[in-house]
Design a protein around this motif. Structure first.
Motif, PDB file in Angstrom:
ATOM      1  N   ASN A 199      29.129  49.388  49.406  1.00 11.11           N
ATOM      2  CA  ASN A 199      30.154  50.340  49.021  1.00 11.11           C
ATOM      3  C   ASN A 199      29.506  51.580  48.402  1.00 11.11           C
ATOM      4  OD1 ASN A 199      32.601  51.508  48.303  1.00 11.11           O
ATOM      5  ND2 ASN A 199      32.855  50.249  46.481  1.00 11.11           N
ATOM      6  N   ASP A 200      29.757  52.732  48.974  1.00  7.58           N
ATOM      7  CA  ASP A 200      29.252  53.991  48.401  1.00  7.58           C
ATOM      8  C   ASP A 200      30.313  54.605  47.476  1.00  7.58           C
ATOM      9  OD1 ASP A 200      31.168  54.917  50.150  1.00  7.58           O
ATOM     10  OD2 ASP A 200      29.789  56.144  51.338  1.00  7.58           O
ATOM     11  N   LEU A 201      31.206  53.767  47.021  1.00  4.21           N
ATOM     12  CA  LEU A 201      32.356  54.124  46.180  1.00  4.21           C
ATOM     13  C   LEU A 201      33.448  54.851  46.953  1.00  4.21           C
ATOM     14  CD1 LEU A 201      30.705  54.936  42.726  1.00  4.21           C
ATOM     15  CD2 LEU A 201      31.628  52.771  43.578  1.00  4.21           C
ATOM     16  N   SER A 202      33.381  54.766  48.290  1.00  4.19           N
ATOM     17  CA  SER A 202      34.497  55.231  49.110  1.00  4.19           C
ATOM     18  C   SER A 202      35.707  54.329  48.880  1.00  4.19           C
ATOM     19  CB  SER A 202      34.130  55.201  50.592  1.00  4.19           C
ATOM     20  OG  SER A 202      33.089  56.101  50.856  1.00  4.19           O
ATOM     21  N   PHE A 203      35.443  53.088  48.489  1.00  2.16           N
ATOM     22  CA  PHE A 203      36.505  52.131  48.191  1.00  2.16           C
ATOM     23  C   PHE A 203      36.524  51.888  46.691  1.00  2.16           C
ATOM     24  CE2 PHE A 203      35.446  51.288  52.590  1.00  2.16           C
ATOM     25  CZ  PHE A 203      36.694  51.199  53.178  1.00  2.16           C
ATOM     26  N   ILE A 263      39.491  45.873  46.435  1.00  2.00           N
ATOM     27  CA  ILE A 263      38.688  44.651  46.341  1.00  2.00           C
ATOM     28  C   ILE A 263      39.480  43.526  46.998  1.00  2.00           C
ATOM     29  CG2 ILE A 263      37.658  42.951  44.799  1.00  2.00           C
ATOM     30  CD1 ILE A 263      37.254  45.259  42.780  1.00  2.00           C
ATOM     31  N   ILE A 264      38.860  42.873  47.963  1.00  2.00           N
ATOM     32  CA  ILE A 264      39.520  41.801  48.709  1.00  2.00           C
ATOM     33  C   ILE A 264      39.171  40.448  48.095  1.00  2.00           C
ATOM     34  CG2 ILE A 264      39.645  40.605  50.937  1.00  2.00           C
ATOM     35  CD1 ILE A 264      38.996  43.331  52.262  1.00  2.00           C
ATOM     36  N   SER A 265      40.189  39.649  47.836  1.00  6.12           N
ATOM     37  CA  SER A 265      39.992  38.263  47.426  1.00  6.12           C
ATOM     38  C   SER A 265      39.775  37.455  48.699  1.00  6.12           C
ATOM     39  CB  SER A 265      41.220  37.739  46.686  1.00  6.12           C
ATOM     40  OG  SER A 265      41.151  36.330  46.579  1.00  6.12           O
ATOM     41  N   VAL A 266      38.554  37.004  48.928  1.00  9.71           N
ATOM     42  CA  VAL A 266      38.248  36.245  50.141  1.00  9.71           C
ATOM     43  C   VAL A 266      38.983  34.912  50.136  1.00  9.71           C
ATOM     44  CG1 VAL A 266      36.389  35.114  51.442  1.00  9.71           C
ATOM     45  CG2 VAL A 266      36.036  37.400  50.491  1.00  9.71           C
ATOM     46  N   ALA A 267      39.099  34.290  48.982  1.00 11.00           N
ATOM     47  CA  ALA A 267      39.752  32.982  48.895  1.00 11.00           C
ATOM     48  C   ALA A 267      41.187  33.012  49.400  1.00 11.00           C
ATOM     49  CB  ALA A 267      39.717  32.475  47.455  1.00 11.00           C
ATOM     50  N   ASN A 268      41.895  34.123  49.132  1.00 18.61           N
ATOM     51  CA  ASN A 268      43.317  34.191  49.491  1.00 18.61           C
ATOM     52  C   ASN A 268      43.663  35.321  50.448  1.00 18.61           C
ATOM     53  OD1 ASN A 268      44.188  32.030  47.676  1.00 18.61           O
ATOM     54  ND2 ASN A 268      43.463  33.425  46.101  1.00 18.61           N
ATOM     55  N   MET A 269      42.700  36.147  50.802  1.00 18.92           N
ATOM     56  CA  MET A 269      42.839  37.279  51.711  1.00 18.92           C
ATOM     57  C   MET A 269      43.993  38.200  51.310  1.00 18.92           C
ATOM     58  SD  MET A 269      41.209  38.956  53.877  1.00 18.92           S
ATOM     59  CE  MET A 269      39.839  37.837  53.861  1.00 18.92           C
ATOM     60  N   TYR A 270      43.830  38.792  50.133  1.00 21.03           N
ATOM     61  CA  TYR A 270      44.714  39.852  49.677  1.00 21.03           C
ATOM     62  C   TYR A 270      43.896  40.778  48.785  1.00 21.03           C
ATOM     63  CZ  TYR A 270      45.138  37.262  45.234  1.00 21.03           C
ATOM     64  OH  TYR A 270      44.874  36.622  44.055  1.00 21.03           O
ATOM     65  N   TYR A 271      44.426  41.974  48.525  1.00 19.88           N
ATOM     66  CA  TYR A 271      43.743  42.893  47.626  1.00 19.88           C
ATOM     67  C   TYR A 271      43.966  42.435  46.189  1.00 19.88           C
ATOM     68  CZ  TYR A 271      43.150  46.076  51.568  1.00 19.88           C
ATOM     69  OH  TYR A 271      42.792  46.623  52.769  1.00 19.88           O
ATOM     70  N   ASP A 274      39.558  45.617  34.768  1.00 16.68           N
ATOM     71  CA  ASP A 274      38.865  46.518  33.846  1.00 16.68           C
ATOM     72  C   ASP A 274      38.087  47.537  34.667  1.00 16.68           C
ATOM     73  OD1 ASP A 274      37.490  47.743  31.805  1.00 16.68           O
ATOM     74  OD2 ASP A 274      36.164  46.048  31.418  1.00 16.68           O
ATOM     75  N   SER A 275      38.509  48.780  34.654  1.00 23.81           N
ATOM     76  CA  SER A 275      37.869  49.823  35.471  1.00 23.81           C
ATOM     77  C   SER A 275      36.925  50.699  34.645  1.00 23.81           C
ATOM     78  CB  SER A 275      38.937  50.692  36.130  1.00 23.81           C
ATOM     79  OG  SER A 275      39.764  49.927  36.937  1.00 23.81           O
ATOM     80  N   THR A 276      36.149  50.093  33.763  1.00 23.10           N
ATOM     81  CA  THR A 276      35.197  50.871  32.973  1.00 23.10           C
ATOM     82  C   THR A 276      34.102  51.428  33.875  1.00 23.10           C
ATOM     83  OG1 THR A 276      33.833  48.949  32.490  1.00 23.10           O
ATOM     84  CG2 THR A 276      35.598  49.453  30.911  1.00 23.10           C
ATOM     85  N   LYS A 277      33.363  52.380  33.370  1.00 25.49           N
ATOM     86  CA  LYS A 277      32.286  53.024  34.143  1.00 25.49           C
ATOM     87  C   LYS A 277      31.289  51.990  34.661  1.00 25.49           C
ATOM     88  CE  LYS A 277      29.464  56.587  35.215  1.00 25.49           C
ATOM     89  NZ  LYS A 277      29.117  56.448  36.603  1.00 25.49           N
ATOM     90  N   SER A 278      30.889  51.032  33.827  1.00 28.21           N
ATOM     91  CA  SER A 278      29.912  50.024  34.257  1.00 28.21           C
ATOM     92  C   SER A 278      30.472  49.171  35.399  1.00 28.21           C
ATOM     93  CB  SER A 278      29.473  49.138  33.097  1.00 28.21           C
ATOM     94  OG  SER A 278      30.572  48.414  32.581  1.00 28.21           O
ATOM     95  N   LYS A 279      31.753  48.862  35.337  1.00 28.74           N
ATOM     96  CA  LYS A 279      32.385  48.076  36.405  1.00 28.74           C
ATOM     97  C   LYS A 279      32.436  48.882  37.704  1.00 28.74           C
ATOM     98  CE  LYS A 279      33.963  44.383  34.113  1.00 28.74           C
ATOM     99  NZ  LYS A 279      33.908  43.001  34.446  1.00 28.74           N
ATOM    100  N   ILE A 280      32.742  50.165  37.592  1.00 27.23           N
ATOM    101  CA  ILE A 280      32.799  51.027  38.773  1.00 27.23           C
ATOM    102  C   ILE A 280      31.404  51.123  39.404  1.00 27.23           C
ATOM    103  CG2 ILE A 280      33.253  53.379  39.608  1.00 27.23           C
ATOM    104  CD1 ILE A 280      35.808  51.847  38.828  1.00 27.23           C
ATOM    105  N   ASP A 281      30.359  51.316  38.595  1.00 30.46           N
ATOM    106  CA  ASP A 281      28.991  51.365  39.123  1.00 30.46           C
ATOM    107  C   ASP A 281      28.611  50.050  39.790  1.00 30.46           C
ATOM    108  OD1 ASP A 281      28.597  53.976  38.371  1.00 30.46           O
ATOM    109  OD2 ASP A 281      27.533  53.480  36.512  1.00 30.46           O
ATOM    110  N   TYR A 282      29.066  48.935  39.224  1.00 35.65           N
ATOM    111  CA  TYR A 282      28.774  47.615  39.790  1.00 35.65           C
ATOM    112  C   TYR A 282      29.389  47.464  41.182  1.00 35.65           C
ATOM    113  CZ  TYR A 282      28.165  42.566  40.108  1.00 35.65           C
ATOM    114  OH  TYR A 282      27.813  41.304  40.523  1.00 35.65           O
ATOM    115  N   MET A 283      30.479  48.188  41.448  1.00 35.29           N
ATOM    116  CA  MET A 283      31.129  48.105  42.762  1.00 35.29           C
ATOM    117  C   MET A 283      30.218  48.601  43.884  1.00 35.29           C
ATOM    118  SD  MET A 283      35.192  48.782  42.123  1.00 35.29           S
ATOM    119  CE  MET A 283      35.035  50.336  42.842  1.00 35.29           C
ATOM    120  N   LYS A 284      29.135  49.303  43.552  1.00 33.53           N
ATOM    121  CA  LYS A 284      28.167  49.724  44.576  1.00 33.53           C
ATOM    122  C   LYS A 284      27.439  48.532  45.174  1.00 33.53           C
ATOM    123  CE  LYS A 284      27.223  54.266  42.563  1.00 33.53           C
ATOM    124  NZ  LYS A 284      26.210  55.110  41.906  1.00 33.53           N
ATOM    125  N   THR A 285      27.466  47.385  44.497  1.00 34.99           N
ATOM    126  CA  THR A 285      26.827  46.170  45.030  1.00 34.99           C
ATOM    127  C   THR A 285      27.751  45.433  45.990  1.00 34.99           C
ATOM    128  OG1 THR A 285      27.599  44.675  43.274  1.00 34.99           O
ATOM    129  CG2 THR A 285      25.544  45.890  42.863  1.00 34.99           C
TER     130      THR A 285
END
Length: 128
Positions: free
Chosen positions: A35-39, A44-52, A57-68
């Motif tokens: 993810n280049d943070l386009s999303f 975020i997709i829950s694979v277990a249940n296939m829904y968004y 918590d949308s803190t800066k550290s969490k947003i940066d972690y979304m790059k993984t």
């Protein structure tokens, strides 16, 4: 030694041939798109249940972690390796809800050829 059937038990009108056996890597390829943070956290997709399942918590550290997170497009499948009573070896889950991102703990596979998006869903129902 188990003998595999060469003729399908359930046939579609236009299908008259024998089964064609192929390997997983002939129909899917593993992808490593991050993810280049386009999303954002709303994709975020829950694979277990296939829904968004948006991030709480949308803190800066969490947003940066979304790059993984791995990109998962419609028609891609994720391998959920968690074993359970129902899934002794884990399971593959097809994305039928829309483009999004999944945790980096999931391997994501993309179809090499086009196919009906609901093929796997109905194939499993027919075999049940």
């Amino acid at each position: 030694m188990e003998v595999k059937a060469k003729e399908p038990k359930v046939r579609f009108g236009e299908f008259t041939g024998k089964w064609e056996e192929c390997r997983f890597n002939e129909i899917y390829k593993k992808i490593n798109e991050k993810n280049d943070l386009s999303f954002g956290p709303d994709k975020i997709i829950s694979v277990a249940n296939m829904y968004y399942k948006p991030m709480r918590d949308s803190t800066k550290s969490k947003i940066d972690y979304m790059k993984t997170y791995n990109l998962m497009r419609v028609g891609d499948i994720a391998f959920e390796s968690n074993k359970s009573k129902s899934y002794s070896y884990g399971r593959f889950v097809e994305n039928i809800i829309g483009d999004g991102i999944v945790s980096h703990v999931f391997d994501v596979f993309r179809p090499i050829t086009s196919y009906d998006l609901f093929f796997w869903k109905y194939d499993v129902i027919l075999k049940s």
